[in-house]
Structures are given as structure tokens and as C-alpha cells.
Scaffold this active site. Structure first.
Site, mmCIF file in Angstrom:
data_model
loop_
_atom_site.group_PDB
_atom_site.id
_atom_site.type_symbol
_atom_site.label_atom_id
_atom_site.label_comp_id
_atom_site.label_asym_id
_atom_site.label_seq_id
_atom_site.Cartn_x
_atom_site.Cartn_y
_atom_site.Cartn_z
ATOM 1 N N HIS A 166 0.817 -1.216 0.000
ATOM 2 C CA HIS A 166 0.000 0.000 0.000
ATOM 3 C C HIS A 166 0.847 1.261 0.000
ATOM 4 C CE1 HIS A 166 -4.081 -1.753 0.749
ATOM 5 N NE2 HIS A 166 -3.303 -2.791 0.992
ATOM 6 N N ASP A 176 3.590 9.321 -0.735
ATOM 7 C CA ASP A 176 2.410 8.543 -0.328
ATOM 8 C C ASP A 176 2.186 7.438 -1.353
ATOM 9 O OD1 ASP A 176 0.198 7.959 1.265
ATOM 10 O OD2 ASP A 176 -0.403 10.062 1.389
HETATM 11 C C1 GDG Z 1 -2.174 3.715 3.361
HETATM 12 C C2 GDG Z 1 -1.127 4.382 2.456
HETATM 13 C C3 GDG Z 1 -2.791 4.371 0.584
HETATM 14 C C4 GDG Z 1 -8.584 9.911 8.000
HETATM 15 N N1 GDG Z 1 -8.994 10.614 9.075
HETATM 16 C C5 GDG Z 1 -10.206 10.133 9.395
HETATM 17 C C6 GDG Z 1 -10.525 9.116 8.500
HETATM 18 N N2 GDG Z 1 -9.510 8.999 7.650
HETATM 19 C C7 GDG Z 1 -9.517 8.081 6.499
HETATM 20 C C8 GDG Z 1 -9.541 8.854 5.202
HETATM 21 C C9 GDG Z 1 -8.992 7.821 4.228
HETATM 22 C C10 GDG Z 1 -8.032 7.028 5.125
HETATM 23 O O1 GDG Z 1 -8.352 7.308 6.483
HETATM 24 C C11 GDG Z 1 -6.594 7.467 4.918
HETATM 25 O O2 GDG Z 1 -6.145 6.911 3.726
HETATM 26 P P1 GDG Z 1 -4.857 7.433 2.981
HETATM 27 O O3 GDG Z 1 -4.777 6.730 1.674
HETATM 28 O O4 GDG Z 1 -4.973 8.903 2.785
HETATM 29 O O5 GDG Z 1 -3.605 7.162 3.927
HETATM 30 P P2 GDG Z 1 -3.036 5.929 4.877
HETATM 31 O O6 GDG Z 1 -3.901 5.670 6.054
HETATM 32 O O7 GDG Z 1 -1.635 6.328 5.163
HETATM 33 O O8 GDG Z 1 -3.108 4.624 3.957
HETATM 34 C C12 GDG Z 1 -1.810 5.233 1.393
HETATM 35 C C13 GDG Z 1 -3.714 3.592 1.496
HETATM 36 O O9 GDG Z 1 -2.983 2.850 2.483
HETATM 37 C C14 GDG Z 1 -4.598 2.623 0.717
HETATM 38 O O10 GDG Z 1 -3.857 1.768 -0.093
HETATM 39 O O11 GDG Z 1 -3.580 5.238 -0.214
HETATM 40 O O12 GDG Z 1 -0.850 5.788 0.524
HETATM 41 O O13 GDG Z 1 -0.230 5.198 3.240
HETATM 42 O O14 GDG Z 1 -9.993 6.977 3.771
HETATM 43 O O15 GDG Z 1 -10.839 9.284 4.913
HETATM 44 N N3 GDG Z 1 -11.669 8.421 8.527
HETATM 45 C C15 GDG Z 1 -12.569 8.766 9.499
HETATM 46 N N4 GDG Z 1 -12.314 9.745 10.422
HETATM 47 C C16 GDG Z 1 -11.170 10.464 10.395
HETATM 48 O O16 GDG Z 1 -10.980 11.379 11.208
HETATM 49 N N5 GDG Z 1 -13.723 8.103 9.563
#
Ligand code: GDG
Length: 483
Positions: free
Chosen positions: A153, A360
Site C-alpha cells: 500500500h 504517499d
Molecule cells: C495507506 C497508504 C494508501 C482519516 N482521518 C479520518 C478518516 N480517515 C480516512 C480517510 C482515508 C483514510 O483514512 C486514509 O487513507 P490514505 O490513503 O490517505 O492514507 P493511509 O492511512 O496512510 O493509507 C496510502 C492507502 O494505504 C490505501 O492503499 O492510499 O498511501 O499510506 O480513507 O478518509 N476516517 C474517518 N475519520 C477520520 O478522522 N472516519
């Protein structure tokens, strides 16, 4: 009948609370479509670790406790203080210890023992992320010949960085024990191919045949998407709630939003610096823009995270100290998580989405922001060129997060952007999200992993060549060029 096993560090048992991270969000569609067994750490630390199985609908969740030693060495140690920084190109933040590596290998062996007791020969195993790189090797050592796939990821850096990791030669080549290794972008897949060519001397002109016996590992690109239409509907409903209305009523002027786990890879301090420069250079916007940064804390027990937390606090305080008025504060910095629905309503209300990670794998927030916009009056996405999402989101304002002046200029451009340009950019962005919806992601990966898939092994040569969109097994796209 063949079952699908999902393996990841943490397991999100429905109804168990907590907000989901990117990996859990990505797996939701697969869990809905297939009857799965999802195995991973329970999140609990016990001196006498237990393994429990919880059934919810058609899915089972096998959760394994860790000992405090496992937690320190495998999770806090090797996974989060070595692999996470190095894979995000941050050699300066990596802290290697041999004990942590042996703890990491031990937990992988433990997961392999649990799995070996459950797997039937035709079960399919899909392993997720950097915590579990050597799991296939551990399963093969137990004589298992199942189809096993791996998806990373997070980014994979070029071999020049990867080889600086002590003992990389014990770990990275073990990926060859998988039948399929998937990455978020063509760049990540190409970095892996370059590593193999450089370190294992794999000839690039013949198809890749690595791993033991008759198996041939394949490499593919499978960019993670979101449930686009569902998220759009969620945001539409959420913007009508009293929560969204109250927030908007309390914001003088325009809202700009950032949503990130509190992690140094997300570039929050540099982003605040860019906003500070925007306010300094654009006095006409003071009092008329509010930057809401939602940043639930993560991994707070690790030193680098608590140091970064202090730096972000101090930057937010400095900006508010310098520019606030009695009726306006330029930054609202919030450490608590919100429900997914509340978050979608806030995205919808924001004229600018500021997503500037320093590196990322993908970044789902960028995609969620786009999906939440009203197509008749959409906001503008400012996106780091170093997020995997930049390959697909070419109509975002792509920025270099290391250049705060350039990010400040992009904020000014977004604030002044005409309705027709916003609309045109959004429509392209939304079309890209629909083309690569999350429902297709799991299907594509599992199809490529299935024994019926007739494609031959990946030729390294194809991966090493500049991206053309046809080389790897998955939907590759050329890297973004637009600034
Ligand atoms: C890893 C990789 C890759 C965030 N704050 C809240 C909340 N979130 C949710 C967001 C989004 C998720 O968490 C974060 O996803 P990201 O992709 O931005 O980042 P990582 O957690 O680092 O994920 C990344 C991912 O895996 C998938 O393959 O894209 O690059 O690092 O969905 O909305 N959700 C809620 N409350 C919050 O305060 N409910």
C-alpha cells in the site's frame, strides 16, 4: 470451495470501533463481494497471546494478540521505525536494530503458523503491506503451495535507497515467494524491477522466473481507488446535516481542508509553512479563508511521531498568533477523528482540498475530496506530485510539497480559479475516479492472482522501460507531468 484469506497487520472487525485507515477502507469492497477470512493482529498486547475467531455475516475475522516484545520489535520497531521511513524515502528517520528485525521475522512466523493450520490447498491468500513481506516465504517453508499474492500500500523506493536498509537482502528478495506482487504505481513496480535486476542480477531480457519450483512471480500495478459513487452520495447527504451547516456557519468566508493521519510522510508542517507564506503574500484573503486540518493522532508512542506532533502544534500556533483576529483564526487544527459521513460533508463544504504528502503510496483523501464535490460548483484539489494519486489525478493542481512558495502560489490560484476551470478540472478528475473504482481494484488483483489467469510471467524489461500503460499486469499509467 476455494476461500479467500486476507492477511494484514491490523484487522478491522465491524462494530469494534475506531476509524478505518486507508488499508481497511480499500479492503471493504472485497469483503462485501467475497466470503473472506481476514487474519491479523487484534490490536491487543498480552503476555499470553490468544487467537480468536469472530464471525460477522459471511466473513470471519481471526485476530491474534501480540506480546509486548512483539509490539516493540515488530510493530513499533522494524515495521514503523525502519520499513515505514525507508519506504517513504526517509533514510534520515530510520532506526535499525537487529533485535527488531528478528522480532519482525518472529511475528511473520507466528502468522504463518496460524495460517498453516487453517489453509486448504486451493485457498487463495492475499497479503497486505509492509508488515508482512516475508510471510509467503514462511508459508512456503511449511510446504504450502497455495496461490499467494502481496500488495504494497505504501511506496517502494528505488534500489539506491532500498539497499541502504541493513539486511535488505534477507527481506526484499523474499517477495519472490509470492505468485503476484502488486504496487500502487508503475514507478513503484519499476523500482522493484530495478532492485531485482541490480541485486539479484536477474536478466532483464527474459521473463521473470523467480521463487522456488515451478512458480513464476508476476509484478503488477493496481492503483487503489475509492467507492466513488457511494462516497458522492454520502457527501451529498452529509452536507445537508446540521453538523455540516453548523461548521459552515462558523467559518467566515472560504474553507480549505486537509485530512491526514498525524504522520511525517503527510508533510503537514511544510504545508502549514506554505499556508503561512500564502497569508503573508495575499493580505486580501486574510479573514476570508479558514484552513481546517483534521489530523487524528497515530503511532504516538514513537519518538519521531511525538516530535512531529510538537512541530505541527507549534506551526499552527505560530500562524494563529501572527494572523488571528477576534472574529477569525486562520487555522483550525483538530486532533480528533470524525465519522466517515461527517468527513465527507466537510470535504463537500471546502472550496480547496490541500493534500501535500512528501511521499504517499496512493492517498485516498485526495480521491475522497474529489468525489465529495458538487459537480456544478466544485472545489479545487491541490495535490503533491509525490502521492501515487498524482498519476491518475492529473487535473489537480500538482505541486512539489518541498517548495512552500509553490504550494502557496497554488493556494492563491485555487482561491481565484474561475467556475468554468473548476468545473472542467473536476469533471476530468471524477471520470478518472470512476474508471478506477475500488470495486475493480480487488477484482483485478484477484483475477491476476487466480491460477486461471493465462498471462505469462512479467518481463523485467517491460517494467524497466518507460511506462506505456501496457507493460505490467495491472492498469499502469504514465507518471504525471503536469505541474
Ligand atoms: C495507506 C497508504 C494508501 C482519516 N482521518 C479520518 C478518516 N480517515 C480516512 C480517510 C482515508 C483514510 O483514512 C486514509 O487513507 P490514505 O490513503 O490517505 O492514507 P493511509 O492511512 O496512510 O493509507 C496510502 C492507502 O494505504 C490505501 O492503499 O492510499 O498511501 O499510506 O480513507 O478518509 N476516517 C474517518 N475519520 C477520520 O478522522 N472516519
Amino acid at each position: 470451495m476455494a476461500r479467500l484469506f486476507l492477511i494484514s497487520n491490523r484487522v478491522a472487525v465491524p462494530g469494534a470501533g475506531g476509524h478505518p485507515g486507508g488499508l481497511e477502507v480499500a479492503l471493504k469492497a472485497t469483503l462485501r463481494k467475497h466470503s473472506c477470512v481476514w487474519l491479523g493482529w487484534s490490536g491487543e498486547v498480552h503476555e499470553k497471546p490468544r487467537t480468536r475467531t469472530i464471525t460477522r455475516g459471511d466473513n470471519s475475522y481471526v485476530i491474534v494478540d501480540l506480546t509486548s516484545e512483539d509490539f516493540d520489535e515488530y510493530y513499533n520497531g522494524f515495521a514503523n521505525r525502519v520499513l515505514w521511513p525507508i519506504f517513504h524515502y526517509r533514510l534520515d528517520l530510520a532506526e535499525f536494530s537487529r533485535r527488531d528485525l528478528s522480532g519482525y521475522l518472529r511475528v511473520n512466523e507466528h502468522f504463518a503458523d496460524e495460517l498453516a493450520g487453517m489453509l486448504e490447498p486451493d485457498d487463495i491468500v492475499w497479503v497486505h503491506d509492509y508488515h508482512l513481506i516475508p510471510l509467503a516465504k514462511a508459508l512456503r517453508a511449511r510446504g504450502l503451495t497455495n496461490r499467494i499474492g502481496f500488495f504494497l500500500h505504501i511506496p517502494l523506493p528505488p534500489p539506491e535507497i532500498l539497499t541502504a536498509m541493513p539486511n535488505h537482502e534477507r527481506l526484499i528478495p523474499s517477495l519472490c515467494d509470492y505468485d503476484l506482487v502488486g504496487f500502487q504505481t508503475h514507478g513503484d513496480a519499476a523500482n522493484f524491477a530495478r532492485y531485482l535486476a541490480k541485486e539479484l542480477g536477474t536478466p532483464s531480457h527474459i521473463p521473470l522466473r523467480l521463487g522456488s519450483g515451478e512458480r513464476a512471480m508476476r509484478i503488477g500495478t493496481f492503483p487503489v481507488g475509492i467507492e466513488t459513487r457511494e462516497f458522492t452520495r454520502l457527501a451529498r447527504r452529509a452536507s445537508k446535516t446540521s453538523f455540516a451547516r453548523r461548521v459552515m456557519a462558523s467559518v467566515p468566508g472560504t474553507l480549505m481542508i486537509g485530512v491526514d493521519r498525524l504522520d511525517y510522510s503527510k508533510g503537514i508542517t511544510l504545508r502549514l509553512e506554505a499556508y503561512e507564506r500564502f497569508l503573508a503574500a495575499n493580505p486580501q484573503w486574510r479573514g476570508k479563508i479558514t484552513y481546517l486540518q483534521i489530523t487524528p493522532k497515530s503511532r504516538s508512542t514513537i519518538k519521531e511521531y511525538s516530535e512531529m506532533e510538537a512541530a505541527v502544534n507549534s506551526a499552527a500556533g505560530r500562524i494563529n498568533g501572527a494572523y488571528s483576529e477576534a472574529n477569525w483564526a486562520p487555522v483550525r487544527y483538530v486532533n480528533r477523528p470524525y465519522s466517515r459521513a461527517a468527513l465527507s460533508g466537510l470535504y463537500a463544504a471546502a472550496r480547496v482540498g490541500l493534500v501535500t504528502p512528501m511521499r504517499d503510496g496512493m492517498n485516498l483523501v485526495a480521491k475522497e475530496y474529489v468525489a465529495a464535490q458538487d459537480p456544478d460548483d466544485p472545489g479545487v484539489l491541490i495535490l503533491s506530485r509525490f502521492a501515487g494519486a498524482a498519476d491518475e489525478c492529473r487535473e489537480a493542481l500538482l505541486v512539489n510539497p518541498y517548495d512552500p512558495d509553490a504550494v502557496a502560489a497554488a493556494i492563491a490560484r485555487a482561491m481565484a480559479m474561475s467556475w468554468s476551470e473548476r468545473k472542467a478540472r473536476h469533471s476530468e478528475l471524477y471520470a478518472a475516479l470512476l474508471r478506477n473504482d475500488i470495486s475493480k481494484w480487488g477484482d483485478k488483483f484477484l483475477k491476476a492472482l487466480s491460477p486461471q489467469d493465462k498471462k505469462g510471467p512479467t518481463a523485467l524489461r517491460d517494467l524497466l522501460a518507460p511506462a506505456t500503460g501496457s507493460a505490467a499486469t495491472g492498469p499502469t499509467r504514465p507518471p504525471a507531468t503536469r505541474q
